[in-house]
Scaffold this active site. Structure first.
Site, PDB file in Angstrom:
ATOM      1  CG  PHE A 136      -1.901  -1.069   1.278  1.00 62.09           C
ATOM      2  CD1 PHE A 136      -3.186  -0.858   0.796  1.00 62.09           C
ATOM      3  CD2 PHE A 136      -1.574  -2.328   1.768  1.00 62.09           C
ATOM      4  CE1 PHE A 136      -4.123  -1.873   0.799  1.00 62.09           C
ATOM      5  CE2 PHE A 136      -2.507  -3.358   1.778  1.00 62.09           C
ATOM      6  CZ  PHE A 136      -3.791  -3.128   1.297  1.00 62.09           C
ATOM      7  CB  THR A 142      -5.221  16.778   5.733  1.00 62.28           C
ATOM      8  OG1 THR A 142      -5.742  16.712   4.397  1.00 62.28           O
ATOM      9  CG2 THR A 142      -6.160  17.573   6.606  1.00 62.28           C
ATOM     10  N   GLY A 147      -6.028  22.215   5.832  1.00 58.33           N
ATOM     11  CA  GLY A 147      -6.761  21.222   5.046  1.00 58.33           C
ATOM     12  C   GLY A 147      -6.999  21.794   3.667  1.00 58.33           C
ATOM     13  CB  SER A 148      -9.592  24.115   2.423  1.00 58.98           C
ATOM     14  OG  SER A 148     -10.670  23.297   2.796  1.00 58.98           O
ATOM     15  CG  PHE A 174      -9.039  13.143   8.605  1.00 60.72           C
ATOM     16  CD1 PHE A 174     -10.156  12.329   8.648  1.00 60.72           C
ATOM     17  CD2 PHE A 174      -8.913  14.150   9.543  1.00 60.72           C
ATOM     18  CE1 PHE A 174     -11.137  12.512   9.609  1.00 60.72           C
ATOM     19  CE2 PHE A 174      -9.881  14.348  10.512  1.00 60.72           C
ATOM     20  CZ  PHE A 174     -10.997  13.523  10.546  1.00 60.72           C
ATOM     21  CG  ASP A 272      -4.959  19.211 -12.260  1.00 69.39           C
ATOM     22  OD1 ASP A 272      -5.774  19.695 -11.446  1.00 69.39           O
ATOM     23  OD2 ASP A 272      -4.089  19.887 -12.840  1.00 69.39           O
ATOM     24  CD  GLU A 398      -7.599  13.415  -3.894  1.00 64.84           C
ATOM     25  OE1 GLU A 398      -7.300  13.721  -5.036  1.00 64.84           O
ATOM     26  OE2 GLU A 398      -6.759  13.129  -3.039  1.00 64.84           O
ATOM     27  N   GLY A 399     -10.122  17.888  -1.747  1.00 62.42           N
ATOM     28  CA  GLY A 399     -10.708  19.214  -1.932  1.00 62.42           C
ATOM     29  C   GLY A 399     -12.207  19.148  -1.754  1.00 62.42           C
TER      30      GLY A 399
HETATM   31  C1  LIG Z   1     -12.325   9.921   5.338  1.00 66.24           C
HETATM   32  C2  LIG Z   1     -11.316  10.961   4.966  1.00 66.24           C
HETATM   33  C3  LIG Z   1     -10.176  10.588   4.260  1.00 66.24           C
HETATM   34  C4  LIG Z   1      -9.198  11.542   3.952  1.00 66.24           C
HETATM   35  N1  LIG Z   1      -8.058  11.127   3.302  1.00 66.24           N
HETATM   36  C5  LIG Z   1      -7.033  12.021   3.147  1.00 66.24           C
HETATM   37  C6  LIG Z   1      -5.753  11.580   2.634  1.00 66.24           C
HETATM   38  O1  LIG Z   1      -5.557  10.423   2.261  1.00 66.24           O
HETATM   39  N2  LIG Z   1      -4.743  12.487   2.595  1.00 66.24           N
HETATM   40  C7  LIG Z   1      -4.899  13.790   2.990  1.00 66.24           C
HETATM   41  O2  LIG Z   1      -3.938  14.554   2.936  1.00 66.24           O
HETATM   42  N3  LIG Z   1      -6.105  14.234   3.453  1.00 66.24           N
HETATM   43  C8  LIG Z   1      -7.164  13.382   3.545  1.00 66.24           C
HETATM   44  N4  LIG Z   1      -8.375  13.813   4.055  1.00 66.24           N
HETATM   45  C9  LIG Z   1      -8.525  15.192   4.465  1.00 66.24           C
HETATM   46  C10 LIG Z   1      -9.388  16.009   3.520  1.00 66.24           C
HETATM   47  O3  LIG Z   1      -8.740  16.185   2.285  1.00 66.24           O
HETATM   48  C11 LIG Z   1      -9.696  17.349   4.241  1.00 66.24           C
HETATM   49  O4  LIG Z   1     -10.553  17.043   5.320  1.00 66.24           O
HETATM   50  C12 LIG Z   1     -10.342  18.343   3.334  1.00 66.24           C
HETATM   51  O5  LIG Z   1      -9.434  18.792   2.365  1.00 66.24           O
HETATM   52  C13 LIG Z   1     -10.863  19.574   4.091  1.00 66.24           C
HETATM   53  O6  LIG Z   1      -9.884  20.117   4.897  1.00 66.24           O
HETATM   54  P1  LIG Z   1     -10.203  20.414   6.450  1.00 66.24           P
HETATM   55  O7  LIG Z   1     -10.736  19.160   7.030  1.00 66.24           O
HETATM   56  O8  LIG Z   1      -9.022  21.020   7.092  1.00 66.24           O
HETATM   57  O9  LIG Z   1     -11.379  21.474   6.413  1.00 66.24           O
HETATM   58  P2  LIG Z   1     -11.272  23.047   6.359  1.00 66.24           P
HETATM   59  O10 LIG Z   1     -10.288  23.478   5.336  1.00 66.24           O
HETATM   60  O11 LIG Z   1     -11.089  23.551   7.737  1.00 66.24           O
HETATM   61  O12 LIG Z   1     -12.722  23.404   5.853  1.00 66.24           O
HETATM   62  C14 LIG Z   1     -13.880  23.372   6.680  1.00 66.24           C
HETATM   63  C15 LIG Z   1     -15.073  23.821   5.857  1.00 66.24           C
HETATM   64  O13 LIG Z   1     -14.835  25.175   5.361  1.00 66.24           O
HETATM   65  C16 LIG Z   1     -14.943  25.212   3.950  1.00 66.24           C
HETATM   66  N5  LIG Z   1     -13.953  26.143   3.405  1.00 66.24           N
HETATM   67  C17 LIG Z   1     -12.625  26.186   3.701  1.00 66.24           C
HETATM   68  N6  LIG Z   1     -12.025  27.187   2.973  1.00 66.24           N
HETATM   69  C18 LIG Z   1     -13.007  27.753   2.217  1.00 66.24           C
HETATM   70  C19 LIG Z   1     -13.033  28.814   1.257  1.00 66.24           C
HETATM   71  N7  LIG Z   1     -11.922  29.481   0.931  1.00 66.24           N
HETATM   72  N8  LIG Z   1     -14.217  29.131   0.692  1.00 66.24           N
HETATM   73  C20 LIG Z   1     -15.356  28.462   0.995  1.00 66.24           C
HETATM   74  N9  LIG Z   1     -15.396  27.443   1.915  1.00 66.24           N
HETATM   75  C21 LIG Z   1     -14.240  27.089   2.494  1.00 66.24           C
HETATM   76  C22 LIG Z   1     -14.631  23.783   3.497  1.00 66.24           C
HETATM   77  O14 LIG Z   1     -15.203  23.520   2.243  1.00 66.24           O
HETATM   78  C23 LIG Z   1     -15.279  22.971   4.606  1.00 66.24           C
HETATM   79  O15 LIG Z   1     -16.643  22.826   4.364  1.00 66.24           O
HETATM   80  C24 LIG Z   1      -9.387  12.895   4.313  1.00 66.24           C
HETATM   81  C25 LIG Z   1     -10.562  13.276   4.988  1.00 66.24           C
HETATM   82  C26 LIG Z   1     -11.506  12.339   5.317  1.00 66.24           C
HETATM   83  C27 LIG Z   1     -12.748  12.776   6.037  1.00 66.24           C
END
Ligand SMILES: Cc1cc2nc3c(=O)[nH]c(=O)nc-3n(C[C@H](O)[C@H](O)[C@H](O)COP(=O)(O)OP(=O)(O)OC[C@H]3O[C@@H](n4cnc5c(N)ncnc54)[C@H](O)[C@@H]3O)c2cc1C
Length: 421
Positions: A136, A142, A147-148, A174, A272, A398-399
């Site tokens: 794997f 993240t 995150g975002s 995550f 992408d 993935e966003g």
């Molecule tokens: C089951 C699961 C598997 C995952 N697997 C992976 C993985 O393999 N590798 C990895 O790196 N990550 C992984 N993630 C993480 C995932 O990619 C993030 O949770 C996601 O990108 C959101 O980031 P955050 O949780 O920090 O939320 P935040 O960035 O804190 O966002 C919280 C909320 O605010 C909104 N938001 C944030 N910024 C803006 C903006 N500028 N405009 C409008 N709305 C906004 C978001 O859309 C969201 O609804 C996983 C998550 C889960 C739940």
């Protein structure tokens, strides 16, 4: 170049095989692995490893070209690698999206190596998925404060010039398949994780680079596994890096301490490629719910009269037809995005569009199916309530939906990330 809507023959052949896998190796065990989170479906994993090895589907390493071999330079068929993957993922996720995420192979980790690695790294790290044991890889971007906004990561990589090693520190949360990729086990081959870290916290995006950490490396530890709403067969790990040392050439791309935005661009290129595939997983879940609903309606003698004027249809008929339209339109967007990836066309817009649409459609279809089924949709007697829970993830990883909408808007309006956030 034209897009063909007919499924290419090699894909159609795979579809048949994978449907059998989904019917026999996944569906019968879906409920068990949903209710027994963190139990590992070894039978499925071992079966898939052997099957992929036999078919060559697990082979990700670049092929060696023989000298003077002009035939190998001219492909016999148009490229269909990503299209094939999208179809495969859709069907397997129709079987069970959580179990799909524990299918051995490179996953997001290998996608990052494909997008950001140099040829030597691709040869070295992508060759290991066809060994004797299932292996794997995972991708760790993240963090709790990032995150975002991927450019704000705080994990650090510092070069120790005395030993020529990178020393990584930080916490990643995550991480899909993080446990299987990082923890050494008797049953698995040597996996790896790709960790995004900064080589200069002041440099923003220009400091971002990605590093390979192999399973069993001291200083990299799985701290916890999440308990989740859906896709519960998939392990989602928190990984702590404490003075974790990796060789100098484990930095993906050009092995250098130079600060460039290439690292960040590598991350975006990974998205992408993978966003349409994540969308395809969501499509499989949505199709499960819609097909199940139609089957149950048919059993109750509810026929969907296609071609009848909308004002003559019942409310359920209208709902089902709307769900079918949603599913098909979202799938066409996925197909366009992967077709572009196969043909090396810049697909950031289409990749994000397909992910947004699949996230929305998956939630709407599964929710509507639960609603139409009434209490039976809410009952654990059927898998419908599980698919409803599984569907939400397409809109998160993935966003998120919001972030992919921003990517779409930037691409349509010609804004940079800094101009529209
Ligand atoms: C089951 C699961 C598997 C995952 N697997 C992976 C993985 O393999 N590798 C990895 O790196 N990550 C992984 N993630 C993480 C995932 O990619 C993030 O949770 C996601 O990108 C959101 O980031 P955050 O949780 O920090 O939320 P935040 O960035 O804190 O966002 C919280 C909320 O605010 C909104 N938001 C944030 N910024 C803006 C903006 N500028 N405009 C409008 N709305 C906004 C978001 O859309 C969201 O609804 C996983 C998550 C889960 C739940």
């Amino acid at each position: 170049m034209t897009i063909e809507f007919e499924t290419p023959k090699p894909i159609a052949q795979q579809q048949y095989v994978l449907k059998t896998v989904a019917d026999n190796m996944m569906r019968p065990h879906s409920r068990y692995f949903d209710e027994n989170e963190h139990e590992i479906p070894w039978d499925y994993i071992n079966f898939m490893h052997q099957a992929m090895k036999a078919s060559g589907a697990g082979s990700l390493a670049p092929k060696e070209e023989k000298k003077g071999d002009t035939a190998s330079k001219k492909p016999k068929h148009p490229p269909i690698g990503y299209q094939m993957l999208a179809h495969m993922l859709e069907i397997i996720s129709w079987g069970d999206a959580g179990m799909y995420l524990v299918t051995p192979g490179g996953g997001l980790g290998a996608a990052a190596v494909q997008a950001a690695g140099n040829l030597e790294q691709k040869k070295k790290f992508l060759a290991r998925f066809t060994g004797d044991k299932p292996t794997f890889a995972a991708m760790c971007m993240t963090e709790s404060g990032s995150g975002s906004d991927t450019s704000s990561i705080r994990a650090t990589a510092v070069l120790d010039e005395a030993t020529n090693e990178w020393v990584l520190n930080g916490e990643k949360i995550f991480v899909t398949a993080g446990d299987k990729a990082l923890v050494e086990r008797e049953e698995t081959g040597k996996g790896f994780i790709v960790v995004w870290a900064t080589i200069d916290p002041e440099a923003g995006r220009a400091g971002m680079r990605s590093f390979i950490i192999e399973a069993g490396t001291p200083g990299a530890k799985v701290e916890k596994l999440e308990h989740k709403l859906g896709i519960r067969a998939s392990d989602t790990a928190t990984i702590v890096l404490q003075d974790c040392r990796v060789p100098f050439d484990h930095i993906l791309g050009k092995p250098t301490v130079e600060k460039t935005t290439k690292g960040f661009k590598g991350a975006m290129a990974t998205f992408d490629a993978t966003r349409p595939l994540v969308a395809a997983i969501g499509m499989g879940v949505a199709r499960s719910a819609l097909e199940f609903l139609k089957e149950k309606l048919a059993e109750e003698g509810v026929e969907i009269r296609y071609g009848v004027a909308r004002n003559r249809l019942t409310s359920i008929e209208r709902d089902v037809i709307d769900m079918e339209v949603m599913l098909r339109s979202a799938w066409l967007m996925v197909l366009k995005a992967v077709w572009m990836a196969d043909n090396k066309k810049h697909n950031a817009l289409e990749a994000s569009m397909s992910k947004v649409k699949a996230g929305d459609v998956g939630i709407k279809i599964t929710q509507k199916a639960v609603e139409i089924m009434g209490p039976l949709g809410y009952s654990r007697e059927f898998l419908l309530e599980k698919w409803f829970r599984d569907a939400k993830i397409t809109d998160i990883y993935e966003g998120t939906g919001q972030i992919n909408r921003l990517v779409v808007a930037r691409n349509l309006l010609g804004y940079r990330g800094s101009q529209l956030r």
